[in-house]
Design an enzyme around this catalytic site. Structure first.
Site, short mmCIF file in Angstrom:
data_model
loop_
_atom_site.label_atom_id
_atom_site.label_comp_id
_atom_site.label_asym_id
_atom_site.label_seq_id
_atom_site.Cartn_x
_atom_site.Cartn_y
_atom_site.Cartn_z
N ASP A 195 2.60 11.25 9.02
CA ASP A 195 1.51 11.53 8.08
C ASP A 195 0.12 11.23 8.66
O ASP A 195 -0.88 11.63 8.09
CB ASP A 195 1.73 10.83 6.73
CG ASP A 195 1.91 9.33 6.84
OD1 ASP A 195 1.87 8.80 7.97
OD2 ASP A 195 2.10 8.68 5.79
N ARG A 196 0.06 10.52 9.79
CA ARG A 196 -1.25 10.22 10.38
C ARG A 196 -1.56 11.16 11.54
O ARG A 196 -0.65 11.73 12.14
CB ARG A 196 -1.29 8.79 10.94
CG ARG A 196 -1.12 7.76 9.89
CD ARG A 196 -1.30 6.38 10.49
NE ARG A 196 -1.20 5.40 9.41
CZ ARG A 196 -1.75 4.21 9.42
NH1 ARG A 196 -2.42 3.80 10.48
NH2 ARG A 196 -1.61 3.39 8.41
N LYS A 225 -0.61 12.47 3.02
CA LYS A 225 -1.42 12.82 4.17
C LYS A 225 -0.50 13.51 5.18
O LYS A 225 0.70 13.32 5.14
CB LYS A 225 -2.13 11.62 4.74
CG LYS A 225 -1.27 10.44 5.15
CD LYS A 225 -2.18 9.28 5.53
CE LYS A 225 -1.41 8.09 6.08
NZ LYS A 225 -0.99 7.16 5.02
N THR A 254 -7.72 2.11 -1.20
CA THR A 254 -6.88 2.43 -0.05
C THR A 254 -5.46 2.79 -0.48
O THR A 254 -4.88 2.09 -1.30
CB THR A 254 -6.85 1.22 0.90
OG1 THR A 254 -8.16 1.03 1.40
CG2 THR A 254 -5.88 1.42 2.05
N ARG A 298 -8.73 -6.59 7.83
CA ARG A 298 -9.42 -5.39 8.29
C ARG A 298 -10.89 -5.50 7.92
O ARG A 298 -11.22 -5.80 6.78
CB ARG A 298 -8.84 -4.14 7.62
CG ARG A 298 -7.34 -3.97 7.79
CD ARG A 298 -6.95 -2.50 7.63
NE ARG A 298 -5.53 -2.31 7.46
CZ ARG A 298 -4.62 -2.37 8.42
NH1 ARG A 298 -4.98 -2.67 9.66
NH2 ARG A 298 -3.35 -2.16 8.17
N ASP A 343 6.05 8.28 10.84
CA ASP A 343 6.58 9.16 9.80
C ASP A 343 5.81 10.46 9.67
O ASP A 343 6.05 11.24 8.75
CB ASP A 343 6.64 8.43 8.46
CG ASP A 343 5.28 7.98 7.96
OD1 ASP A 343 4.40 7.69 8.81
OD2 ASP A 343 5.07 7.93 6.74
N ASP A 403 1.93 9.60 13.82
CA ASP A 403 2.55 8.27 13.72
C ASP A 403 4.06 8.37 13.45
O ASP A 403 4.63 9.45 13.47
CB ASP A 403 1.86 7.42 12.65
CG ASP A 403 2.14 7.93 11.25
OD1 ASP A 403 2.41 9.14 11.11
OD2 ASP A 403 2.10 7.13 10.30
N ARG A 442 7.83 -2.64 2.71
CA ARG A 442 8.00 -2.76 4.16
C ARG A 442 8.39 -4.17 4.52
O ARG A 442 7.71 -5.12 4.12
CB ARG A 442 6.69 -2.41 4.89
CG ARG A 442 6.52 -0.94 4.91
CD ARG A 442 5.46 -0.47 5.84
NE ARG A 442 5.17 0.87 5.42
CZ ARG A 442 4.09 1.55 5.71
NH1 ARG A 442 3.18 1.00 6.49
NH2 ARG A 442 3.91 2.76 5.28
N SER A 498 6.32 3.69 8.74
CA SER A 498 5.16 4.39 9.27
C SER A 498 4.83 4.00 10.71
O SER A 498 5.64 4.20 11.59
CB SER A 498 3.97 4.16 8.36
OG SER A 498 2.91 4.97 8.76
N HIS A 499 3.67 3.40 10.91
CA HIS A 499 3.19 3.10 12.26
C HIS A 499 3.69 1.76 12.77
O HIS A 499 3.36 1.37 13.89
CB HIS A 499 1.66 3.10 12.24
CG HIS A 499 1.12 2.21 11.17
ND1 HIS A 499 1.22 2.53 9.84
CD2 HIS A 499 0.54 1.00 11.22
CE1 HIS A 499 0.70 1.55 9.12
NE2 HIS A 499 0.28 0.61 9.93
N THR A 515 0.83 -1.21 0.00
CA THR A 515 0.00 0.00 0.00
C THR A 515 0.87 1.26 0.00
O THR A 515 0.51 2.27 -0.59
CB THR A 515 -0.91 0.02 1.25
OG1 THR A 515 -1.52 -1.26 1.41
CG2 THR A 515 -1.99 1.07 1.13
C1 VG1 Z 1 -2.76 1.21 5.81
C2 VG1 Z 1 -4.03 2.04 5.82
C3 VG1 Z 1 -4.09 2.92 4.59
C4 VG1 Z 1 -2.82 3.79 4.54
C5 VG1 Z 1 -1.60 2.91 4.59
C6 VG1 Z 1 -0.33 3.71 4.64
O1 VG1 Z 1 -2.75 0.36 4.69
O2 VG1 Z 1 -5.16 1.21 5.88
O3 VG1 Z 1 -5.25 3.70 4.63
O4 VG1 Z 1 -2.80 4.56 3.35
O5 VG1 Z 1 -1.64 2.08 5.75
O6 VG1 Z 1 -0.31 4.59 5.72
P1 VG1 Z 1 -3.16 -1.20 4.79
O7 VG1 Z 1 -2.91 -1.74 3.42
O8 VG1 Z 1 -2.32 -1.80 5.86
O9 VG1 Z 1 -4.60 -1.21 5.17
V1 VG1 Z 1 1.12 4.88 6.52
O10 VG1 Z 1 0.85 6.08 7.66
O11 VG1 Z 1 1.48 3.38 7.00
O12 VG1 Z 1 2.17 5.39 5.32
CO CO Z 2 2.46 6.93 8.32
#
Ligand code: VG1
Ligand code: CO
Length: 546
Positions: A282-283, A377, A345, A499, A280, A278, A22, A113-114, A18
């Site tokens: 962006d959240r 974001k 997504t 999810r 990085d 979060d 990772r 990210s998170h 996405t």
């Molecule tokens: C998740 C979220 C999605 C977001 C993505 C990256 O993806 O659901 O809405 O854009 O993380 O966000 P997934 O495929 O795990 O549902 V971040 O802050 O991790 O760059």
């Molecule tokens: Co993020």
């Protein structure tokens, strides 16, 4: 400059998900793993010779080592200028901001990210294009294809550069500038929001805020913006020093992982406004005193009130939300006479709509909101947006929401995640649901009092470049337009994460005050029944509820 060409063999698993590639830190530390992927990025690009590349990451474990490797490879591949954040640090929205401001060719963001960090945690890398946004699928597919046949990479044979002071270096014909990671981004925020009103809010003797950077990248940004530029009291921010392992935490701003902030906000006489970001940056999660704002509602409130913020005073062009995000924003769009786009997504799907001025604000249920100011974001942007609304409306977060629901109705909403289930179990659940869709088995059936109207697997055609993305999530839509959506995460690194997104619209102001889990209880049971989560995974309760 001595350039070494190192031979290498492909790794089969370098398909971006996405949001970039990772994997565990351990995987990234395997010899040539990072180098192969970086060379695959460069091989997928054309005409970047002598142009600018922005590089930075969220400070997690392996950030520094990876930054050095990328600088040396970018120099060896012919970039003319590399802008790197001091310490190798840049938040995701800051990379986007700097690419745009400096008219760079692109950028590389180092982050998972998170996901947790540290030697046992995760690492990630993503490529952003010249508009500042995540590479679209055409590029990520090409990067993956190249990674499958790559046999060598190029790297400059030079010493590590000093990342810790603001200096300029040369590697052959490439200039490397170590830049302040914060200032361009903070300037952009100052150009959008009413900083005078925010300064007054922080100093009115009543208002209190708590922002939690979760030991991740937004710490230095929050310090500069809230404390230095807006004069907020020092105790308005917490956990603001980025740590390689995020203080052993899980830098995901939700009710489960941001429990330290949640405990502060859910007490009597706590702060008026709470927020977290979060890994990085962006959240965002937004809280009022004893009150949680669902990210989907946050997007709707922002869209409905955008003209109160100086940067959007002229009005917005349109709105977009990812498919699983609640339809609260659609109701605002309808009232404002605007188009509301529904995308798969992932932020990469908003880029074309933003570039074409079809939309001004967009968001995802996963604590992501943003606008045309960058192409990612943006966590702190969302926090400042809310603060600006509070300053203008002079009202509490809870009242702003309750009034919004009265005007537009409330979309009760929740997401249930089943994390780290075996991959086969995740796939079995999606297969089961896909079979139901293919045979039309569910349509007309009633579960817990709700009759199913439509089932499908979401597909999307980009209105601008006409590219298509198939199988983006199983949708089960009921007679009253309530929805269940099922999909597998594309960002996890262990097993599968299922999810389940649940939504029901409530127009009646007298019925809008329930707890979301209560209001959605019948849909929660229906999801269990239809997907047989217990039978397939043995799990009866989700790992995380948001
Ligand atoms: C998740 C979220 C999605 C977001 C993505 C990256 O993806 O659901 O809405 O854009 O993380 O966000 P997934 O495929 O795990 O549902 V971040 O802050 O991790 O760059
Ligand atoms: Co993020």
């Amino acid at each position: 400059m001595d350039i070494k060409t190192i031979s290498s063999i492909p790794f089969s698993d370098q398909k971006p998900g996405t949001s970039g590639l990772r994997k565990t830190v351990k995987q990234f530390q395997v010899e040539n793993y990072l180098e192969n992927f970086v060379q695959s990025i460069f091989n997928s690009l054309e005409d970047f010779q002598n142009k600018t590349l922005v590089v930075g990451g969220d400070g997690r474990f392996y950030n520094r080592e990876a930054t050095q490797i990328i600088i040396k490879m970018a120099a060896a591949n012919g970039f003319g200028r590399i802008l790197v954040g001091r310490g190798g640090l840049l938040s995701t929205p800051a990379v986007s901001c700097i690419i745009r401001k400096q008219q760079a060719f692109g950028g590389i963001v180092l982050s998972a990210s998170h996901n947790p960090g540290g030697p046992e945690g995760d690492f990630g890398i993503k490529y952003n294009i010249g508009n500042g946004g995540p590479a679209p699928e055409s590029i990520t597919n090409s990067i993956f294809a190249i990674s499958q046949t790559i046999n060598e990479y190029r790297i400059a044979d030079v010493e590590d550069i000093d990342l810790d002071s603001l200096q300029t270096f040369n590697i052959g014909g490439t200039t490397i500038e170590v830049i302040d990671p914060v200032s361009d981004y903070a300037d952009l925020m100052e150009s959008i929001f009413d900083f005078d009103a925010l300064r007054a809010l922080f100093n009115n003797g009543v208002f209190k805020m708590k922002f939690d950077a979760m030991h991740a990248i937004t710490g230095p940004y929050a310090d500069e913006i809230f404390i230095n530029r807006l004069g907020a009291p020092k105790d308005s921010i917490m956990n603001c020093v980025p740590l390689p392992d995020f203080g052993k935490g899980h830098p995901d701003p939700n009710l489960t992982y941001a429990h330290e902030l949640v405990n502060i906000m859910m007490q009597d006489h706590g702060p008026d406004f709470g927020a977290a970001s979060d890994g990085d940056g962006d959240r965002n999660m937004v809280l009022g005193s004893n009150f949680f704002v669902t990210p989907s509602d946050s997007l709707a409130v922002m869209a409905a009130n955008a003209t109160l913020v100086p940067g959007y005073a002229e009005g917005i062009n349109g709105i977009a939300r990812s498919m699983p995000t609640s339809q609260a924003a659609d109701r605002v769009a309808e009232k404002l006479g605007l188009e509301c786009y529904e995308t798969p997504t992932g932020w990469k799907f908003f880029g074309n709509l933003l570039d074409a001025d079809k939309i001004t604000v967009c968001g995802e249920e996963s604590f992501g909101t943003g606008s045309n100011h960058v192409r990612e974001k943006d966590g702190l942007w969302a926090v400042l947006f809310w603060l600006n609304l509070i300053a203008v409306k002079n009202d509490s977060v809870e009242n702003i929401l309750v009034n919004h629901w009265r005007t537009y109705g409330r979309n009760y909403y929740s997401r249930h995640d089943y994390e780290e289930i075996p991959l086969q179990s995740g796939q079995a659940i999606i297969k089961r649901l896909t079979n139901y869709i293919d045979s039309n088995f569910l349509v007309g059936k009633t579960y817990h009092g709700n009759t199913i109207k439509i089932t499908d697997n979401f597909s999307y055609q980009d209105p601008i470049d006409k590219s298509t993305s198939l199988q983006q999530g199983v949708r089960i839509i009921f007679e009253d337009d309530s929805r269940l959506v099922f999909r597998l995460s594309g960002t996890g690194t262990k097993g599968a994460t299922l999810r389940i997104y649940l939504e029901r619209f409530e127009p009646d102001g007298n019925n809008q005050h329930l707890d979301a889990q209560q209001a959605l209880a019948d849909l929660i049971d229906t999801a269990q029944d239809i997907a047989d989560i217990k039978g397939i995974t043995g799990r009866v309760t989700p790992t995380v509820i948001t």
